[in-house]
Design a protein around this motif. Sequence first.
Motif, short mmCIF file in Angstrom:
data_model
loop_
_atom_site.label_atom_id
_atom_site.label_comp_id
_atom_site.label_asym_id
_atom_site.label_seq_id
_atom_site.Cartn_x
_atom_site.Cartn_y
_atom_site.Cartn_z
N MET A 67 0.80 -1.21 0.00
CA MET A 67 0.00 0.00 0.00
C MET A 67 0.84 1.27 0.00
O MET A 67 0.43 2.31 -0.53
N ALA A 68 2.05 1.19 0.55
CA ALA A 68 2.90 2.38 0.58
C ALA A 68 3.52 2.65 -0.78
O ALA A 68 3.65 3.81 -1.19
N THR A 69 3.90 1.61 -1.49
CA THR A 69 4.59 1.78 -2.78
C THR A 69 3.63 1.86 -3.96
O THR A 69 3.92 2.48 -4.98
N SER B 275 -0.87 -2.84 9.77
CA SER B 275 0.09 -2.98 8.67
C SER B 275 1.37 -2.21 8.97
O SER B 275 1.35 -1.08 9.47
N CYS B 276 2.51 -2.84 8.64
CA CYS B 276 3.80 -2.17 8.86
C CYS B 276 3.92 -0.90 8.02
O CYS B 276 4.48 0.10 8.47
N ASP B 277 3.34 -0.92 6.83
CA ASP B 277 3.35 0.28 6.00
C ASP B 277 2.61 1.42 6.69
O ASP B 277 3.04 2.58 6.66
N VAL B 278 1.48 1.09 7.30
CA VAL B 278 0.70 2.11 8.02
C VAL B 278 1.51 2.65 9.20
O VAL B 278 1.55 3.87 9.44
N LEU B 279 2.17 1.77 9.94
CA LEU B 279 2.95 2.20 11.10
C LEU B 279 4.13 3.08 10.67
O LEU B 279 4.49 4.03 11.38
N GLN B 280 4.75 2.76 9.53
CA GLN B 280 5.84 3.60 9.06
C GLN B 280 5.34 4.99 8.64
O GLN B 280 6.00 6.00 8.88
N LEU C 97 -7.57 2.45 7.79
CA LEU C 97 -6.19 2.84 8.09
C LEU C 97 -5.42 3.16 6.81
O LEU C 97 -4.54 4.04 6.81
N PHE C 98 -5.72 2.47 5.74
CA PHE C 98 -5.09 2.80 4.46
C PHE C 98 -5.44 4.23 4.05
O PHE C 98 -4.57 5.03 3.66
N LEU C 99 -6.73 4.58 4.12
CA LEU C 99 -7.16 5.93 3.75
C LEU C 99 -6.50 6.97 4.67
O LEU C 99 -6.06 8.03 4.21
N HIS C 100 -6.42 6.64 5.94
CA HIS C 100 -5.82 7.56 6.92
C HIS C 100 -4.34 7.81 6.62
O HIS C 100 -3.86 8.94 6.73
N PHE D 240 -2.55 6.96 3.61
CA PHE D 240 -2.03 7.12 2.25
C PHE D 240 -2.94 7.92 1.31
O PHE D 240 -2.65 8.01 0.12
N ARG D 241 -4.00 8.49 1.83
CA ARG D 241 -4.83 9.32 0.99
C ARG D 241 -4.93 10.72 1.59
O ARG D 241 -5.03 10.86 2.82
N PRO D 242 -4.85 11.76 0.75
CA PRO D 242 -4.88 13.12 1.28
C PRO D 242 -6.19 13.39 2.01
O PRO D 242 -7.24 12.85 1.66
#
Length: 727
Positions: free
Chosen positions: A284-286, A381-386, A311-314, A316-318
Amino acid sequence: MGRRCSAVLTLRLVACAGALILAACSTVPTAPVTCAATPARCAVIGDSKAGYDDPYRVFIRIQSDLDRIAAGQPRRTVPAGASRDPMESIVDAYAAYLQHDGTRMNEALTVAVDSAQQKMQGMSQWQKPMYETYNAHLADVLRTSQPLPHLLAAIRIVDTALYYETGGLSPEQRDDQLGMHSSTPQPQAGLWLRLPCRTLHSHENDFAANADALKSLPGPLLDCPSDDQAITSLVGIAGAPRLLKPHQTPDCPNGVARDGTCYAAIAPSKPSPPSPREVAIASMATHPDAADPVLKQAAEKDLRGELDYALFLHAFRPRTPARDAQIQHLLDDVQAKSYVHQKPTGEFPITAYDGSDDSLVPRIILASMGEDRSVSQYAISCDVLQARPALVAATQARYGSNMDNFLPRSGCDEAGDPAGYPTEAVATFSDDATNADGHFIDNFGGSMVYGFEKEQNSTETALKVDPASFLLPVVANVQDYPYQNWGYLGLNNYRISLRLIAEFETAQRKLADYYVTMHMSHEQGMQAARNGLFALVFGGDCGQSMPDTSPRVLLLKHAPLLAIQAALDKDDHSDELLAGCAQFGGIDPLLLIASGGYPEALDLLLAHGATVNDGNTIGKTALMEAAQFNQGQSVHMLLQRDANPNATTWPANDDALLHHDGRTALMYAAANASLSTIKLLLVSGADPYQTDSKGFRAIDYLLGYGPTPPNPVLSHSDRVKAQELLY
């Protein structure tokens, strides 16, 4: 006992210092004190009325006396005011067996078995079926008319009773008994009485004639120190100890080694290809645009999908009003379907989603603890935590109990470490720190361990994604590196702590370099890495800063004797500063430190009130320390000054027994000292037939069949000589 006149000693020290030859200060060697001269000095610790009926001590006495009888030696005498446990009649039965006296053997066996069965009365209902089934099989063998299987079945009933008395859970699984949260066996595990190896030398025909009956008995039958336990193989060495070989860890290319045996490894199942949902979470991050429709579709299937998408929207989305409204809708649905109404939501007050991490943390926690299985124990998700490191707060321990298991987890444990993170350096430091804290998590007995483990996992995640959290104001740490004060507890600790310095500095430097890539200055990175590594371990910051003038520090650093003399004269009580380290290791008396590495200071310490047989919190004496570190000069000096060669380790708190207790100086020497030291201890009355709390003798320690590897000091010829002396 063994004290010296301080005035004379001071003059001798001054003379030696003036000559700059400390070795010349040693006392002129004289013969060590023997047990014949002072029998009481050689008594085994535990040979007193206090604690005499402890089941571990009963086990040690039985096994030790069996070996003494086999070697033609007398049994240990009973101390004044004490009496043998009736189960110890099994030793009388063995003596009668060797003399072919069936009547006397059966009489002694009846006493031992009746006592053992009596001790196993009143067990809990859930334990009773396991023990009754196990003992019923032994009772069948016990009815045989043949002396050897009759004797061995009775021995099994006795050690089963001892296993039960020490807290054993299942007699059929006694080799594998682990603690509530431990990967290491508990003290009760492996509590087997064994016939002495010498028995084969004179009763080979009995073993051959009863081979089938003996196969039906559980556990090891003989205490022969050999990897090959086949009776036909053991017959040859039973009377020829020179033929014994050191323990060899088996080469198991297609399996795993355990207790001298190869076990087939469980073939890993072929991993299934990741689902589109798993791919989306991992990328999700890349590739957020590719992940979005997949995660949106998953949100229509279950609550986990809804939380993943929120959490993805929070992350990685503006932020827009529409995005916030969508996240709020997803969170409200998770709340309505998952939260347990009985949970005190006041602990985690819910507010409307406002785009902040803080407004998400309580919702993630309550969902993870909720009723819906799809979102239970939720992994962020680790991507979310980063991307949003403040969410690491949701993974922290809250209760200090099993309830912490139901709190959210870090997805970084499953996804692998972020690129550039110094995994190996941090793991090396962490592994040695685990050894330093005594495997605190593995060996902690209460449910608080789940909170400890949870907090440690949360700290590991913060090290990877949230270094800024370690820059918050904290209590100033007075130590230069973790376990600096812990290292002052004793000589072995000190040597380990010196290795930890290098590992800590390497991990700190590499973490700082990693944090620079996260837009920190190098100075901030070093500070964050330092605080983070201290937070990662247990007991790394125990105690208070020790002054350089502490006698303990001076001894460990081999300061001049006159400096140590001056420090002892001041009696500054600096050891009290280490009190906070006590739960991670006992504070060794100064005499142990000197005996293991600074023998020239022994007389100095004795003159200042040390007692030659003082022990630490596990009963380890200066003589044991000297033997463990192969300090022959110290061993000789201590024996001259009336050190007890048969003292045994034994914690002051019997509820915290080590896996192998009851160790003697001879066992320590057999594991790691020279032949001359082993001989010196034997000449001075050390008992080669004494066993530890698992039934292992000094010869087992010598050859690596006990808790340590084979003796690394001895040449082949010296080892063979030691085998003959210790057998």
